[in-house]
Design an enzyme around this catalytic site. Structure first.
Site, PDB file in Angstrom:
ATOM      1  N   LEU A 233      -8.447   4.828   4.129  1.00 41.66           N
ATOM      2  CA  LEU A 233      -7.173   5.549   4.224  1.00 41.66           C
ATOM      3  C   LEU A 233      -6.562   5.812   2.846  1.00 41.66           C
ATOM      4  O   LEU A 233      -5.358   6.052   2.724  1.00 41.66           O
ATOM      5  CB  LEU A 233      -6.193   4.768   5.111  1.00 41.66           C
ATOM      6  CG  LEU A 233      -6.708   4.495   6.532  1.00 41.66           C
ATOM      7  CD1 LEU A 233      -5.728   3.643   7.314  1.00 41.66           C
ATOM      8  CD2 LEU A 233      -6.986   5.803   7.265  1.00 41.66           C
TER       9      LEU A 233
ATOM     10  N   ARG B 282      -5.847   3.937   0.403  1.00 40.40           N
ATOM     11  CA  ARG B 282      -4.831   2.950   0.005  1.00 40.40           C
ATOM     12  C   ARG B 282      -3.425   3.443   0.354  1.00 40.40           C
ATOM     13  O   ARG B 282      -2.484   3.251  -0.399  1.00 40.40           O
ATOM     14  CB  ARG B 282      -4.963   2.601  -1.478  1.00 40.40           C
ATOM     15  CG  ARG B 282      -6.356   2.107  -1.865  1.00 40.40           C
ATOM     16  CD  ARG B 282      -6.434   1.667  -3.306  1.00 40.40           C
ATOM     17  NE  ARG B 282      -7.811   1.456  -3.729  1.00 40.40           N
ATOM     18  CZ  ARG B 282      -8.524   0.342  -3.543  1.00 40.40           C
ATOM     19  NH1 ARG B 282      -7.960  -0.675  -2.931  1.00 40.40           N
ATOM     20  NH2 ARG B 282      -9.763   0.240  -3.971  1.00 40.40           N
TER      21      ARG B 282
ATOM     22  N   LEU C 215      -3.581   8.564   2.840  1.00 40.23           N
ATOM     23  CA  LEU C 215      -4.041   9.322   4.002  1.00 40.23           C
ATOM     24  C   LEU C 215      -3.360   8.861   5.283  1.00 40.23           C
ATOM     25  O   LEU C 215      -3.871   9.060   6.380  1.00 40.23           O
ATOM     26  CB  LEU C 215      -5.570   9.190   4.137  1.00 40.23           C
ATOM     27  CG  LEU C 215      -6.370   9.654   2.916  1.00 40.23           C
ATOM     28  CD1 LEU C 215      -7.843   9.324   3.083  1.00 40.23           C
ATOM     29  CD2 LEU C 215      -6.180  11.150   2.678  1.00 40.23           C
ATOM     30  N   THR C 216      -2.197   8.254   5.147  1.00 42.29           N
ATOM     31  CA  THR C 216      -1.418   7.815   6.305  1.00 42.29           C
ATOM     32  C   THR C 216      -0.093   8.577   6.349  1.00 42.29           C
ATOM     33  O   THR C 216       0.233   9.347   5.434  1.00 42.29           O
ATOM     34  CB  THR C 216      -1.121   6.303   6.240  1.00 42.29           C
ATOM     35  OG1 THR C 216      -0.119   6.050   5.238  1.00 42.29           O
ATOM     36  CG2 THR C 216      -2.380   5.503   5.911  1.00 42.29           C
TER      37      THR C 216
ATOM     38  N   TYR D 154     -10.220 -13.374  -1.543  1.00 44.69           N
ATOM     39  CA  TYR D 154      -9.016 -12.790  -0.946  1.00 44.69           C
ATOM     40  C   TYR D 154      -7.997 -13.901  -0.690  1.00 44.69           C
ATOM     41  O   TYR D 154      -8.162 -14.731   0.204  1.00 44.69           O
ATOM     42  CB  TYR D 154      -9.327 -12.077   0.362  1.00 44.69           C
ATOM     43  CG  TYR D 154     -10.161 -10.819   0.221  1.00 44.69           C
ATOM     44  CD1 TYR D 154     -10.370 -10.214  -1.006  1.00 44.69           C
ATOM     45  CD2 TYR D 154     -10.743 -10.220   1.336  1.00 44.69           C
ATOM     46  CE1 TYR D 154     -11.135  -9.064  -1.132  1.00 44.69           C
ATOM     47  CE2 TYR D 154     -11.507  -9.066   1.228  1.00 44.69           C
ATOM     48  CZ  TYR D 154     -11.704  -8.500  -0.011  1.00 44.69           C
ATOM     49  OH  TYR D 154     -12.465  -7.364  -0.119  1.00 44.69           O
TER      50      TYR D 154
END
Length: 334
Positions: A209, A211, A214-215, A56
């Site tokens: 969520l 990506r 779902l927000t 990352y």
């Protein structure tokens, strides 16, 4: 904050963790100062689990966590349960990667992660992607040797099939399996949820969520174009993106009717599915992070769970969750 076990022999950790891919530039620009704000808020909220990886940001995510811990003095080793991952070489944002599960590579990268995090032992060490040239039994033996040496306390695998989990578990207990699981991705319910529960293995749900779908603030096509990985993802290419944002509109309406953010309701749904599931949402925003924490405290009735699954049923999404290239590595099992 509710606690859940990180595997049947593992520590009790907060019901949700922090997905620290967001501490790199994967979903947009960030910096160490912004990551530290999330970690400070996590302490206030009672969040005790962080999930990161050596790739990352080329180690930037681990380094940000390490620099935050370094400021905490004598408390640094007791604040968080830390998970990190190994096995991918290259740049995950561009998709130019290869996999390596050899003992020498895993050991070298483990030492690098320990140094960046500034800790003597890692709580949970995952194989990020399986190298199919190395039998999972051999990989498990290598990981078990790290436990014996005191360099890690437990280990897990990311995106493996239930059959692979059983093979690994025949050698040594597997503390956790990490898989994408949410109202957007229900495939773990076809074997992985059941197998992890049976074996006493935590199911750590990344991208809970969807990506952003779902927000209350799904990524727009303009935002997606700026993200190397997401811009190649079928669900976020047009016309799929517009369809998927429209398809999740009723879910956002339902969340508003319940007086909560959509992210809060999505996290609560996942936590109410099974007690061994631990979602690890990521964000660069303290405000959004608080919505995640609210989801960990929201209890849903059977009726509410059914309502959610009526407005956003299995199979609602248009487009595969990965492109052909992105599917290289994750194990398909259904």
């Amino acid at each position: 904050m509710e606690k859940r076990k990180l595997g049947k022999y593992g520590a009790d950790v907060s019901a949700i963790g922090i997905g620290a891919m967001s501490f790199s530039n994967f979903y947009g620009p960030t910096n160490e100062q912004e990551s530290h704000k999330i970690l400070a808020e996590a302490l206030d909220q009672g969040i005790s689990h962080i999930d990161t990886a050596n790739v990352y940001g080329g180690g930037a995510s681990e380094a940000a966590i390490g620099s935050f811990l370094a400021k905490q003095g004598s408390k640094r080793n007791t604040l968080f349960s830390i998970a990190t991952k190994v096995g991918i070489k290259g740049n995950i944002q561009t998709g130019k990667t290869e996999f390596d599960n050899s003992p020498d590579y895993l050991k070298k990268e483990l030492d690098g992660s320990l140094k960046r995090l500034g800790v003597e032992s890692i709580d949970l060490y995952y194989i990020h992607r399986r190298d199919q040239n190395t039998p999972i039994e051999e990989v498990t033996e290598t990981l078990a040797s790290f436990v014996k040496a005191g360099k890690i306390r437990s280990f897990g695998f990311s995106e493996i099939a239930p059959s692979s989990l059983r093979r690994a578990a025949s050698i040594h207990h597997v503390a956790a399996v990490q898989s994408e699981y949410s109202l957007s991705v229900r495939s773990p319910e076809l074997g992985l949820v059941q197998t992890t529960a049976e074996l006493g293995t935590a199911l750590v749900a990344f991208s809970p969520l969807g990506r952003s779908l779902l927000t209350d603030r799904p990524h727009s096509s303009v935002e997606v174009e700026k993200m190397d990985w997401l811009s190649k993802n079928p669900r976020f290419n047009e016309p799929n993106l517009t369809f998927n944002i429209e398809a999740t509109g009723k879910f956002r309406d339902l969340a508003a009717q319940n007086g909560v953010a959509a992210a809060t309701l999505a996290i609560a749904w996942l936590l109410n599915k099974n007690k061994h599931i631990i979602p690890i949402p990521g964000t660069r925003s303290v405000k959004h992070f608080r919505e995640h924490c609210d989801g960990a405290r929201l209890k849903l009735s059977t009726k509410q769970m059914l309502q959610i699954e009526e407005v956003i049923p299995v199979g609602w999404a248009q487009g595969d969750r990965y492109s052909d290239k992105q599917w290289i590595g994750p194990e398909k099992y259904c």
